[in-house]
Write an enzyme that holds these catalytic residues in place. Structure first.
Site, PDB file in Angstrom:
ATOM      1  N   TYR A  83       0.820  -1.209   0.000  1.00 41.63           N
ATOM      2  CA  TYR A  83       0.000   0.000   0.000  1.00 41.63           C
ATOM      3  C   TYR A  83       0.855   1.261   0.000  1.00 41.63           C
ATOM      4  CZ  TYR A  83      -3.986  -2.985   1.294  1.00 41.63           C
ATOM      5  OH  TYR A  83      -4.981  -3.940   1.326  1.00 41.63           O
ATOM      6  N   LYS A 114      -1.255  -7.808  -2.662  1.00 39.64           N
ATOM      7  CA  LYS A 114      -2.594  -7.245  -2.564  1.00 39.64           C
ATOM      8  C   LYS A 114      -2.418  -5.751  -2.815  1.00 39.64           C
ATOM      9  CE  LYS A 114      -6.400  -6.751   0.727  1.00 39.64           C
ATOM     10  NZ  LYS A 114      -6.804  -6.929   2.122  1.00 39.64           N
TER      11      LYS A 114
END
Length: 187
Positions: A83, A114
């Site tokens: 992220y 992810k």
């Protein structure tokens, strides 16, 4: 939570780091569980979050590197929540930033990343390509305006070549969460 509730009925991914939302400033999520402890709980894979762009990214990358090494010695996969966050990150869903996050996961040796959705198939396809052999999962992101919008987004992610999605609020807050989960399964 795994110590208290995990019953072995599904494969367990233990996320090895954490942070609260109570501290302001540059994000940092430090390791709170070892690979050894996760294995003793029944983990079949490890998870870890890195906030690329944070002033503390080097600490998180160093911890993740050791986790990858220890996990792979045990033939266990590692998934990284990659992220982009911090003062220098202006748009964390831009195609360049998301592709960079996917590539950083590949380079540190994780088996899956992810990442956030970029907003369209073509640019997300580029992020998937940048992840190389690492499998790509879309993170859930904010609640969409409609359930139809979320299903369209899931379809686009899969059309871009992602392995899957790792989502929460757009399922749990749906009018019928089980129906939504079945719709996603069909996609």
């Amino acid at each position: 939570i795994a110590e208290a509730y995990y019953d072995g009925s599904v494969p367990l991914i233990v996320k090895l780091n954490a942070k609260s939302e109570l501290v302001e400033g540059e994000p940092v999520s430090r390791q709170i569980c070892s690979v050894e402890e996760a294995v003793s709980l029944g983990a079949k894979a490890m998870g870890y979050t890195v906030y690329l762009g944070s002033a503390y990214e080097s600490i998180m990358l160093q911890e993740l590197g050791k986790i990858v090494e220890e996990s792979h010695k045990r033939d266990l996969p590692v998934m990284a929540w990659m992220y982009p966050r911090g003062g220098k990150i202006k748009v964390d869903t831009s195609k360049e930033i998301v592709a960079y996050a996917a590539r950083a996961g590949l380079e540190i040796g994780v088996d899956a990343v992810k990442i956030k959705y970029t907003g369209d198939v073509k640019s997300f396809q580029w992020a998937v390509k940048c992840a190389g052999k690492a499998k790509v999962f879309m993170s859930g992101g904010p609640r969409t305006e409609t359930e139809k919008d979320f299903l369209k987004q899931a379809r686009e992610v899969m059309d871009a070549g992602a392995t899957g999605i790792a989502v929460g609020r757009n399922v749990w807050q749906a009018s019928d969460p089980l129906h939504m989960a079945n719709m996603l399964k069909a996609i």
